[in-house]
Write a protein that holds these residues in place. Structure first.
Motif, mmCIF file in Angstrom:
data_model
loop_
_atom_site.group_PDB
_atom_site.id
_atom_site.type_symbol
_atom_site.label_atom_id
_atom_site.label_comp_id
_atom_site.label_asym_id
_atom_site.label_seq_id
_atom_site.Cartn_x
_atom_site.Cartn_y
_atom_site.Cartn_z
ATOM 1 N N SER A 121 61.461 32.047 67.593
ATOM 2 C CA SER A 121 60.968 33.100 67.072
ATOM 3 C C SER A 121 61.680 34.119 68.091
ATOM 4 O O SER A 121 60.854 33.401 69.195
ATOM 5 N N GLU A 122 61.816 35.150 67.815
ATOM 6 C CA GLU A 122 62.610 36.013 68.937
ATOM 7 C C GLU A 122 61.066 37.164 68.591
ATOM 8 O O GLU A 122 61.570 37.562 69.865
ATOM 9 N N GLU A 123 60.616 37.561 67.997
ATOM 10 C CA GLU A 123 59.764 38.350 67.327
ATOM 11 C C GLU A 123 58.161 37.075 67.624
ATOM 12 O O GLU A 123 57.444 37.261 66.461
ATOM 13 N N LEU A 124 57.627 37.308 68.771
ATOM 14 C CA LEU A 124 56.550 36.747 68.674
ATOM 15 C C LEU A 124 54.822 36.828 68.020
ATOM 16 O O LEU A 124 55.213 37.516 68.756
ATOM 17 N N GLU A 125 54.546 36.010 67.203
ATOM 18 C CA GLU A 125 53.519 36.777 66.731
ATOM 19 C C GLU A 125 52.643 35.464 66.198
ATOM 20 O O GLU A 125 53.138 34.504 66.098
ATOM 21 N N TRP A 126 51.271 36.282 66.206
ATOM 22 C CA TRP A 126 49.798 35.094 65.351
ATOM 23 C C TRP A 126 50.909 34.360 64.036
ATOM 24 O O TRP A 126 50.352 33.450 64.346
#
Ligand SMILES: [Zn+2]
Ligand SMILES: [Zn+2]
Length: 254
Positions: A121-126
């Protein structure tokens, strides 16, 4: 529960984003994350049940359906005789010690190919919390669960700990600027785990604990530099697939 987590983290990220940018539902690989979120728990459940049946047969000679029900209904042996909240404590600590070391193993040369999926994941989100290759789950949390249940811990611990684990893993992956202050040693939080997802030269290869950062302190892998915030997530490999199907087969093409 998914809708509740989505609402809570949308609001919290609005006010306290660690890495401000577009909202989680507009990240480019959101479909991949959704596939993991809804599909992987099903696989995990069947893997766990399968291993519990095999484990009881080989270690305890139990091969009938009634025997299995009796064996697992409320745990067995001395551990099952303890109050449920004590069993929960033993489960949480035991699970975290096993997962700390399996996690470090997955960061080794041979196993990284399976664990790289989680780090992709390059945009780390829940919503990235469930992104795990089935082999990673099989040799990670599923094995840890089975070991503790075979030791006698009652499966009833899952009634409380199941939802807690889901919510907590979503929390540590959430895009939140929360270090948890002095509690950063007590329980894993967003900044603690976001550092784990950064590149090795940025501070990655640290913070392996899933729940109790004290394990990282004990084993010398704790990393939370004061005044700095993690950024730049993902794997170094530029050709890493971003689709769900692509990621499932990727480790076998290495
Ligand atoms: Zn990792
Ligand atoms: Zn993670």
């Amino acid at each position: 529960m998914s809708l509740g987590l989505a609402a809570v983290f949308t609001i919290l990220t609005w006010f306290w984003a660690c890495n401000p940018g577009r909202p989680w539902w507009r990240k480019p690989d959101i479909v991949t994350d959704l596939c993991y979120w809804f599909f992987i728990p099903v696989i995990t459940r069947y893997l766990r049940i399968g291993m519990l049946i095999v484990g009881a047969a080989f270690l305890f000679g139990i091969t009938t359906a009634d025997g299995l029900v009796a064996f697992y209904d409320n745990g067995h042996g001395p551990l099952a005789a303890l109050p449920l909240f004590v069993q929960m404590g033993i489960f949480l600590v035991g699970e975290d010690i096993i997962l700390y070391w399996t996690h470090r193993l997955f960061h080794g040369k041979r196993m990284w190919r399976y664990h790289a999926v989680h780090h992709s994941s390059e945009e780390l989100e829940w919503i990235s919390a469930a992104r795990f290759h089935p082999i990673n789950l099989f040799l990670g949390s599923v094995t840890a669960d089975v070991v503790l249940l075979l030791m006698g811990i009652s499966p009833n611990v899952f009634i409380v700990l199941g939802p807690f684990t889901i919510a907590h893993s979503a929390f540590v992956h959430a895009n939140l600027d929360w270090t948890l202050g002095p509690f950063k040693y007590v329980i894993a939080g967003p900044v603690f785990h976001r550092w784990h997802h950064t590149a090795a030269d940025r501070g990655g290869e640290k913070n392996f604990a899933a729940t109790f950062p004290i394990l990282d302190v004990l084993f010398g892998t704790f990393y939370m530099p004061a005044g700095e915030r993690p950024d730049g997530y993902g794997v170094a490999e530029s050709e890493f697939p971003s689709s769900f199907q692509g990621q499932l087969v990727h480790p076998f093409t290495q």
